[in-house]
Design an enzyme around this catalytic site. Structure first.
Site, PDB file in Angstrom:
ATOM      1  N   SER A 184       2.672  -5.490  -2.139  1.00  0.00           N
ATOM      2  CA  SER A 184       2.891  -4.560  -1.022  1.00  0.00           C
ATOM      3  C   SER A 184       4.389  -4.318  -0.909  1.00  0.00           C
ATOM      4  O   SER A 184       5.192  -5.210  -1.259  1.00  0.00           O
ATOM      5  CB  SER A 184       2.392  -5.172   0.284  1.00  0.00           C
ATOM      6  OG  SER A 184       2.917  -4.473   1.397  1.00  0.00           O
ATOM      7  N   TYR A 229       2.482 -12.300   6.000  1.00  0.00           N
ATOM      8  CA  TYR A 229       1.955 -11.314   5.031  1.00  0.00           C
ATOM      9  C   TYR A 229       3.044 -10.960   4.011  1.00  0.00           C
ATOM     10  O   TYR A 229       2.811 -10.983   2.801  1.00  0.00           O
ATOM     11  CB  TYR A 229       1.477 -10.075   5.783  1.00  0.00           C
ATOM     12  CG  TYR A 229       0.949  -8.974   4.887  1.00  0.00           C
ATOM     13  CD1 TYR A 229      -0.321  -9.068   4.314  1.00  0.00           C
ATOM     14  CD2 TYR A 229       1.714  -7.842   4.600  1.00  0.00           C
ATOM     15  CE1 TYR A 229      -0.821  -8.063   3.490  1.00  0.00           C
ATOM     16  CE2 TYR A 229       1.227  -6.832   3.779  1.00  0.00           C
ATOM     17  CZ  TYR A 229      -0.038  -6.948   3.225  1.00  0.00           C
ATOM     18  OH  TYR A 229      -0.517  -5.949   2.406  1.00  0.00           O
TER      19      TYR A 229
HETATM   20  P1  NDP Z   1      -9.217  -3.606   3.266  1.00  0.00           P
HETATM   21  O1  NDP Z   1      -9.088  -4.435   4.495  1.00  0.00           O
HETATM   22  O2  NDP Z   1      -9.660  -2.198   3.391  1.00  0.00           O
HETATM   23  O3  NDP Z   1     -10.205  -4.345   2.237  1.00  0.00           O
HETATM   24  C1  NDP Z   1      -9.986  -5.693   1.965  1.00  0.00           C
HETATM   25  C2  NDP Z   1     -10.957  -6.141   0.889  1.00  0.00           C
HETATM   26  O4  NDP Z   1     -10.678  -7.513   0.584  1.00  0.00           O
HETATM   27  C3  NDP Z   1     -12.405  -6.077   1.332  1.00  0.00           C
HETATM   28  O5  NDP Z   1     -13.199  -5.671   0.228  1.00  0.00           O
HETATM   29  C4  NDP Z   1     -12.724  -7.531   1.683  1.00  0.00           C
HETATM   30  O6  NDP Z   1     -14.089  -7.876   1.493  1.00  0.00           O
HETATM   31  C5  NDP Z   1     -11.884  -8.256   0.659  1.00  0.00           C
HETATM   32  N1  NDP Z   1     -11.604  -9.642   1.009  1.00  0.00           N
HETATM   33  C6  NDP Z   1     -10.965 -10.129   2.098  1.00  0.00           C
HETATM   34  N2  NDP Z   1     -10.917 -11.459   2.050  1.00  0.00           N
HETATM   35  C7  NDP Z   1     -11.540 -11.829   0.902  1.00  0.00           C
HETATM   36  C8  NDP Z   1     -11.832 -13.073   0.298  1.00  0.00           C
HETATM   37  N3  NDP Z   1     -11.467 -14.230   0.868  1.00  0.00           N
HETATM   38  N4  NDP Z   1     -12.513 -13.079  -0.870  1.00  0.00           N
HETATM   39  C9  NDP Z   1     -12.896 -11.915  -1.458  1.00  0.00           C
HETATM   40  N5  NDP Z   1     -12.650 -10.706  -0.922  1.00  0.00           N
HETATM   41  C10 NDP Z   1     -11.982 -10.683   0.240  1.00  0.00           C
HETATM   42  O7  NDP Z   1      -7.794  -3.705   2.524  1.00  0.00           O
HETATM   43  P2  NDP Z   1      -6.993  -2.651   1.622  1.00  0.00           P
HETATM   44  O8  NDP Z   1      -7.914  -1.965   0.713  1.00  0.00           O
HETATM   45  O9  NDP Z   1      -6.095  -1.875   2.500  1.00  0.00           O
HETATM   46  O10 NDP Z   1      -6.050  -3.647   0.816  1.00  0.00           O
HETATM   47  C11 NDP Z   1      -6.322  -4.067  -0.516  1.00  0.00           C
HETATM   48  C12 NDP Z   1      -5.083  -4.778  -1.034  1.00  0.00           C
HETATM   49  O11 NDP Z   1      -3.959  -3.883  -0.980  1.00  0.00           O
HETATM   50  C13 NDP Z   1      -4.686  -6.000  -0.226  1.00  0.00           C
HETATM   51  O12 NDP Z   1      -4.203  -7.008  -1.087  1.00  0.00           O
HETATM   52  C14 NDP Z   1      -3.561  -5.488   0.652  1.00  0.00           C
HETATM   53  O13 NDP Z   1      -2.683  -6.500   1.063  1.00  0.00           O
HETATM   54  C15 NDP Z   1      -2.903  -4.498  -0.287  1.00  0.00           C
HETATM   55  N6  NDP Z   1      -2.100  -3.494   0.394  1.00  0.00           N
HETATM   56  C16 NDP Z   1      -2.670  -2.585   1.249  1.00  0.00           C
HETATM   57  C17 NDP Z   1      -1.891  -1.646   1.891  1.00  0.00           C
HETATM   58  C18 NDP Z   1      -2.433  -0.638   2.839  1.00  0.00           C
HETATM   59  O14 NDP Z   1      -1.627   0.060   3.503  1.00  0.00           O
HETATM   60  N7  NDP Z   1      -3.754  -0.483   2.976  1.00  0.00           N
HETATM   61  C19 NDP Z   1      -0.432  -1.611   1.662  1.00  0.00           C
HETATM   62  C20 NDP Z   1       0.049  -2.601   0.752  1.00  0.00           C
HETATM   63  C21 NDP Z   1      -0.760  -3.499   0.139  1.00  0.00           C
HETATM   64  P3  NDP Z   1     -15.195  -7.749   2.698  1.00  0.00           P
HETATM   65  O15 NDP Z   1     -15.246  -6.273   3.035  1.00  0.00           O
HETATM   66  O16 NDP Z   1     -16.439  -8.253   2.087  1.00  0.00           O
HETATM   67  O17 NDP Z   1     -14.658  -8.582   3.814  1.00  0.00           O
END
Ligand code: NDP
Length: 248
Positions: A142, A156
């Site tokens: 990120s 984070y």
């Molecule tokens: P979302 O919250 O939309 O989705 C998160 C995903 O991670 C879901 O599929 C969730 O599964 C899964 N997840 C959470 N905890 C676990 C776990 N313990 N084991 C397996 N799966 C898990 O997040 P984003 O799509 O926004 O983010 C994806 C990545 O991108 C992250 O690493 C985030 O830090 C990074 N990011 C996002 C940004 C943004 O602005 N959106 C900016 C910078 C980085 P479930 O639905 O089943 O809970």
């Protein structure tokens, strides 16, 4: 022959878009999720209905035993893994003076330990040193790693800073073993992760002042770069962390 990709945290958001793009690019797609079974299954149906191949795989990436099971299930269904995307992550909003074991280890467990555990299993399958045919690992960081994150985002940001260091170090460790390792640094991307910070309306408003392009990004815009990093077009890109942040 079709390649196999595993995307952690692919039930929604950025991970789901990478899975969609991978399905269209003719990968066999492992769609990992934590609790969103219905969403993961709906995504798998969508990919299969469009002529692709995908499988929903439940596992908590912060637990090593779950990760071991996840990779065994993927092996059984699709054979050798070609691409791992360490995408699963969560946001946290707490001041450092309210840190406790639960909020800190919960965050690092998913954002950092999960990437270590999944990479361990992937390298054991991909690396020439383990008899594998090579492969590619993409770590979802990120811009918080270099900007410090939004308010309450110290943990984070620290977890994503660790992710960047992990990417650079792992690239040195396994580059000669046929495994390419890169990272992605998304900026403000429109997904549900921002619910704790006021949701999409807040993100879009923030982006107007913070982002040089003047807008937030979409998950599809991140997915396109992830698919490029995974492709042979990026064969000499290794140990890089690519910003997908509209210039922020
Ligand atoms: P979302 O919250 O939309 O989705 C998160 C995903 O991670 C879901 O599929 C969730 O599964 C899964 N997840 C959470 N905890 C676990 C776990 N313990 N084991 C397996 N799966 C898990 O997040 P984003 O799509 O926004 O983010 C994806 C990545 O991108 C992250 O690493 C985030 O830090 C990074 N990011 C996002 C940004 C943004 O602005 N959106 C900016 C910078 C980085 P479930 O639905 O089943 O809970």
């Amino acid at each position: 022959m079709k390649k196999t990709i595993l995307i952690t945290g692919a039930s929604r958001g950025i991970g789901a878009e990478i899975a969609r793009a991978a399905g269209k690019a003719d990968y066999k797609v492992g769609v990992n999720y934590l609790g969103s079974k219905a969403a993961a299954q709906a995504l798998v149906r969508e990919i299969c209905d469009s002529g692709g191949e995908a499988l929903a795989l439940q596992a908590d990436v912060s637990r090593l035993d779950d990760v071991e099971r996840l990779f065994c299930e993927l092996d059984a269904a699709y054979g050798p893994l070609d691409v791992l995307v360490n995408n699963a992550g969560k946001l946290a909003n707490f001041r450092v003076d309210t840190t406790d074991e639960s909020n800190l280890s919960g965050l690092f467990g998913v954002n950092m330990f999960g990437a270590f555990y999944c990479s361990r299993e992937a390298i054991r399958r991909m690396s020439h040193a383990h008899g594998g045919k090579g492969g590619c690992i993409i770590n979802m960081s990120s811009v918080a790693s270099r900007l410090g994150g939004l308010s309450g985002g110290a943990a984070y940001a620290a977890s994503k800073g660790a992710m960047d260091a992990f990417t650079l170090s792992l690239a040195k460790e396994v580059g000669l073993e046929g495994v390419r390792v890169n990272g992605l640094r998304p900026g403000l991307i429109e997904t549900e992760i921002h619910e704790m910070h006021g949701g999409l309306a807040h993100v879009r408003e923030l982006a107007k002042s913070l982002v040089p392009l003047g807008r937030s990004g979409t998950a599809a815009e991140v997915a396109a770069v992830a698919l490029w990093l995974a492709s042979d077009a990026a064969s000499y890109v290794h140990g890089a962390v690519v910003d997908v942040s509209g210039g922020r």
